[in-house]
Design a protein around this motif. Structure first.
Motif, short mmCIF file in Angstrom:
data_model
loop_
_atom_site.label_atom_id
_atom_site.label_comp_id
_atom_site.label_asym_id
_atom_site.label_seq_id
_atom_site.Cartn_x
_atom_site.Cartn_y
_atom_site.Cartn_z
N ASP D 28 4.76 8.87 -0.72
CA ASP D 28 5.71 7.80 -1.05
C ASP D 28 6.55 8.23 -2.25
O ASP D 28 6.33 9.28 -2.85
CB ASP D 28 4.95 6.50 -1.32
N ALA D 29 7.52 7.40 -2.59
CA ALA D 29 8.53 7.80 -3.60
C ALA D 29 7.93 7.94 -4.99
O ALA D 29 8.50 8.59 -5.87
CB ALA D 29 9.65 6.75 -3.63
N GLY D 30 6.71 7.36 -5.18
CA GLY D 30 6.11 7.39 -6.52
C GLY D 30 5.07 8.46 -6.71
O GLY D 30 4.35 8.47 -7.71
N PHE D 31 4.97 9.38 -5.78
CA PHE D 31 3.90 10.40 -5.86
C PHE D 31 4.20 11.40 -6.98
O PHE D 31 5.35 11.86 -7.10
CB PHE D 31 3.77 11.12 -4.52
N PRO D 32 3.17 11.75 -7.77
CA PRO D 32 3.37 12.75 -8.86
C PRO D 32 3.32 14.17 -8.30
O PRO D 32 2.26 14.81 -8.34
CB PRO D 32 2.20 12.45 -9.80
N VAL D 33 4.43 14.65 -7.76
CA VAL D 33 4.45 15.97 -7.12
C VAL D 33 4.25 17.04 -8.20
O VAL D 33 5.03 17.10 -9.17
CB VAL D 33 5.79 16.20 -6.39
N PRO D 34 3.22 17.88 -8.06
CA PRO D 34 2.99 18.93 -9.08
C PRO D 34 4.24 19.81 -9.26
O PRO D 34 4.99 20.03 -8.30
CB PRO D 34 1.83 19.76 -8.49
N ARG D 35 4.43 20.30 -10.49
CA ARG D 35 5.63 21.09 -10.80
C ARG D 35 5.77 22.31 -9.89
O ARG D 35 6.88 22.69 -9.51
CB ARG D 35 5.58 21.57 -12.26
N ALA D 37 4.53 22.70 -6.86
CA ALA D 37 4.41 22.44 -5.42
C ALA D 37 5.74 22.79 -4.73
O ALA D 37 6.79 22.88 -5.38
CB ALA D 37 4.10 20.96 -5.19
N LEU D 102 -3.98 12.65 -5.40
CA LEU D 102 -2.93 13.00 -6.39
C LEU D 102 -3.23 14.35 -7.06
O LEU D 102 -2.33 15.03 -7.55
CB LEU D 102 -2.83 11.91 -7.47
N ARG D 114 8.60 14.25 0.15
CA ARG D 114 8.72 12.97 -0.55
C ARG D 114 9.63 12.05 0.25
O ARG D 114 10.80 12.37 0.52
CB ARG D 114 9.29 13.19 -1.96
#
Lengths: 151, 151, 151, 151, 151, 151, 151, 151, 151, 151
Positions: D28-35, D37, D102, D114
């Motif tokens: 979803d739009a709020g996911f903390p995507v690792p730098r 990734a 996460l 995303r």
């Protein structure tokens, strides 16, 4: 930390790479910075930082022998023009059509420093000079006419 | 997360780099994006996202003073043209031959935003403006004629 | 140009990539930013821009559910602490030893925003949240206890 | 243009690099995507594109043998869970604590897609499979037990 | 894994970036691919993969409205020419001098796909089209003459 | 053009960088190639190119002293195993659990060559050797026992 | 290790990317290699490796249909010229002014291979050919006159 | 040109990125700079530039609160040690085994500045400080004990 | 460490890539180095390193057959001119207008070495030569007139 | 061109970056160079260039205080061992298990220089030293015992 002077690492480095006759553009927040320009983005919010503060910080660290700005500045933004003449008193002042500032000068500039300024024609070109006295002080050096006054 | 506005990081950043007179192209899924263009690919499936949704989101965040589209749009896609006139009511509208939109404008654009639109001539150029009132509000600034109406 | 909000393209993009639980560090001019951190350098001169202005601009655009700062702030910089509590009223406040802010938190941060602040322990960590009401509003969604108050 | 299938070039390429047991995260739009990734950002606005549309487009093009989601989904977002079971009927379903989705899963994922979803725990992991019948159809190949049913 | 279609990730991605009027070159093993071309090298050994197999796989996934090949093909490699006419039956066929295929077309191509073909003038240019019916199906759209037949 | 041998530039270069004990993985189309592996993607369509053709081309150009494959190959894909023993007759054959081929070996490999093979456990590791006779032929060189047979 | 042929990975890869009519420059140690050329530096010491050894190794692996060298070679370095005619017996020989070899040809070359040669005008251009018999052997192919002799 | 201060752009930029507690290594010409260090190579010839000149230029522009050098310096290069104590009079002096300077400190350093010094153990670590008076001058700030003397 | 010669790795490498007729510019601290030039910045402080020292170190390692400088040097900086004639006694001396040194020559140069020199027109172009005796010593080589004196 | 010394630009630069205790590996053509090593590939053909020639050229330009090679060299390649002892007479000689040369030493090396050598265990590690007399000649420097002999 640095003891003094401009804190911004990228701006400091850009100033250190400038040589005689190089052009540095310090522009307002709405300037169309070319895609392949060296773009230093300090803009944060309206007039933060403002044009005069950034120009002043740069003037403290850079020898400037020429200032170029849009023809409209003397006529339509006289307060900015008088400030410029005062802050860069030794420099030679010229103007260019606004379109050329956005076009030719933007492509010529070694770097384009974006401020937060919301100021009409707030795009100022600084032509770098050299420290004439220290440059022409060597033994046997004949100072050419155009530098005599500066030496 | 961001509280509001466009979620896409790359599109948001592109909008923040646009300056006065810069061109942003928002195109349909079949647009021949030049290899060296700044290509922002949001296309996912047919009309997802559609052209009008993306243009609307951008219109909310970007000052647009000009809209350019293929000559064919007024004549052959009138519904799109009327939607554009309504959504960008303050802008100046121009047309260009379809081939020039794919050629010259594509090379001039600061970024090309690809939507999922399956729409004929669904390639709209947005010329960025500045917020005239806030730009020309400074003390002693003489507002030039072409901006008087906007200020 | 952008109609409103943060002008800085790199800062705007960084905010748009932050997700729930991500950490954003907003630091003073003397912070030892790790070499491999995503370093956004807005610093220009002493307190230009200052810490509170940058934090305020970010608070307007980012959902923040947690604020972490050095243990020394409540005790040795109480004015900053009270400002933080007021500006991020909904957030959960925690402290960490100063050394961990410079070490562990600096490595964990998704981005480190350098201001011009000359302020002791002026290094504030913002943990991102999500817009709970809009997140948990879907049909059949059971709101977990820890979000009930926010929804 | 492509005749059919996913239009997005980066997403299409990512799917083509996935192999058996690889994990693809659709979030979803709020996911903390690792730098670090491989981040494919299709998010534009709230629920545009939504989670189910993106998952459906991917399901049409990718062999999926496993679906992993946060423990909270079955209990707190049952509608999403039933949709998942229906859309990926042949897959094996597992859950993981939300924090591990996460954390660990985000680091393990080959790519993180995303979406614009504003959906609680809207972060779905797809484990890729292979087309068993075509894989084990070769002469003299002994089909192992765990694939017998699929062949 | 992908359920179907071209397995090669780089080729798949290239096809997804092609737009209307873009040129894709599918060439034999001896083609002088320009240094700055987007070179997709599938060649392994003599006629592995062969020209017709690669062209066929691409034809399945790409809308092609034009085919260009060296003048020598109709005269000196008629079997290849008839195969091309059959496989791309709806396309418009043109020829160019062999030197221009190696020169101008190679520079114009969005990507150059190298096969293992040992085939004289085995260098075929595919001009991309769009799915006319789906493109011109919108309400109020006036179909221009040149597309009437296709819609 | 090259007179003979493997046409693919990237594969040819990879073979030239391999040294004694280096591992080259030649895998089927469904292999989960690690993100940071040196991935050489020759896959085009089902079994194009097939595993045996690619292995054969490599065997012609590379000194191979060891072959490793999943434990399942001898038992569940005997035809492939016998082909391998015949084609790499001088090599030492070992097996590893399938999971380790996808894990440890994939990370150890100097390069991973992806074929179009749809073949169960079609992932073969080749350990490079050196040309023993030419290596140990120097004056005064004492050939160690394990190489005596090869010299 | 590779069983045979050129050991150098970068040189091997360059040869594999050469197509019909491509130019490969093999030069002496003093050649002014353009900054943006693909520079393969094998030079180690005076005449190590020497020009003829490198040319010979390349001749073994590359189909060469043309040899170009400075006008001065036939007149002022006849031994080199006769060696060239012998080693590339089937090729067409041409000359160019020395300045053009250093200028135009250097810019045209797909790669520039620097040897250790201390040899006047030791800069030899090799135009790549194709294996005509295998190229024109296809069914129904009409062999054009200029290749008839080669087929 | 810059009016004053360090001319070297890369060194100037490095100093501007240093924060409180960061380590800058200024080393002699023989220092084994780690491959992934930020290596600023000013070395030209023996003792050009020499260690003291470079250290002096840096001392003028950087707040230094700590100096670390090999244990051998006080005992085996006393003149260098006394010069250091004089030049960095306010700093805290520590020593480390020579091997750790080459190992641990080299990896920890934010940048390694290589001089031309031919000087035993001529490798000096500078720990950056902050301008305490300006840092702790804010209203309501309680100065911690360790900084009291400096404020 | 290197036993002798220039210590600077980047300068040493640049010298090793220079070929016959290549231009190396050694300039003063105020030279406007073009953005896309290969810029080797050795400048540290005023006249550190000075122009003559750097030129001398280069003269020891590089065959120079031509020296070009601004027309102003013979007339306005005679001491520098006489030093140059002495240090590069075998070279051919030419002059160019100062503007062309900053423009054309700066773009032509293979590398631009920035010294700390504060010296008017302290920008010297060195055209590389070859070691004529070793170049034209081969059997059967006819030495052309212009090199006869050097051989 | 360079007047003398190693012609290869990349090798020359690597030598110039080596510091005291740094390890340079000079290896035979079959060495398994790690993927992330700094790989300098001079190999062209069997024993071209050979191991001793390359080692000799490097010995002329580099201060070497230690030589490490596989345990097998003294016992199984005595001629190479005696050559090494003669060429690096001042150095300290050590051995390591062959596997560690291929493993640990390969990862530790600052650069790996690949020759064309077909020589068993032809992989020689050179530990760099410094020019002790010039290093310890400074006033007041106390020479430590281990360097006394060298000074």
């Amino acid at each position: 930390m640095k003891r003094s002077g401009i804190l911004n690492a990228e701006l400091g480095e850009a100033l250190a790479t400038l040589g005689h006759t190089d052009l540095l553009l310090v522009v307002d927040a709405g300037f169309p910075v070319p895609r392949d320009a060296h773009r230093i983005d300090l803009a944060l919010a309206e007039n933060l930082p403002d044009l005069r503060t950034v120009l002043g910080l740069i003037a403290d660290e850079l020898v400037v022998e020429g200032v170029v700005r849009a023809e409209d500045v003397p006529s339509h933004n006289p307060r900015l023009d008088s400030w410029l003449h005062e802050r860069f008193s030794g420099a030679e002042f010229t103007t260019r059509p606004h379109a050329e500032v956005l076009g030719e000068l933007a492509r010529e500039a070694k770097a384009v420093v974006r401020t937060g300024a919301f100021e009409p024609w707030g795009n100022i070109g600084l032509y770098c000079g050299v420290d004439a006295p220290r440059w022409f002080g060597g033994e046997g050096v004949v100072v050419p006419e155009q530098y005599a006054s500066k030496v």
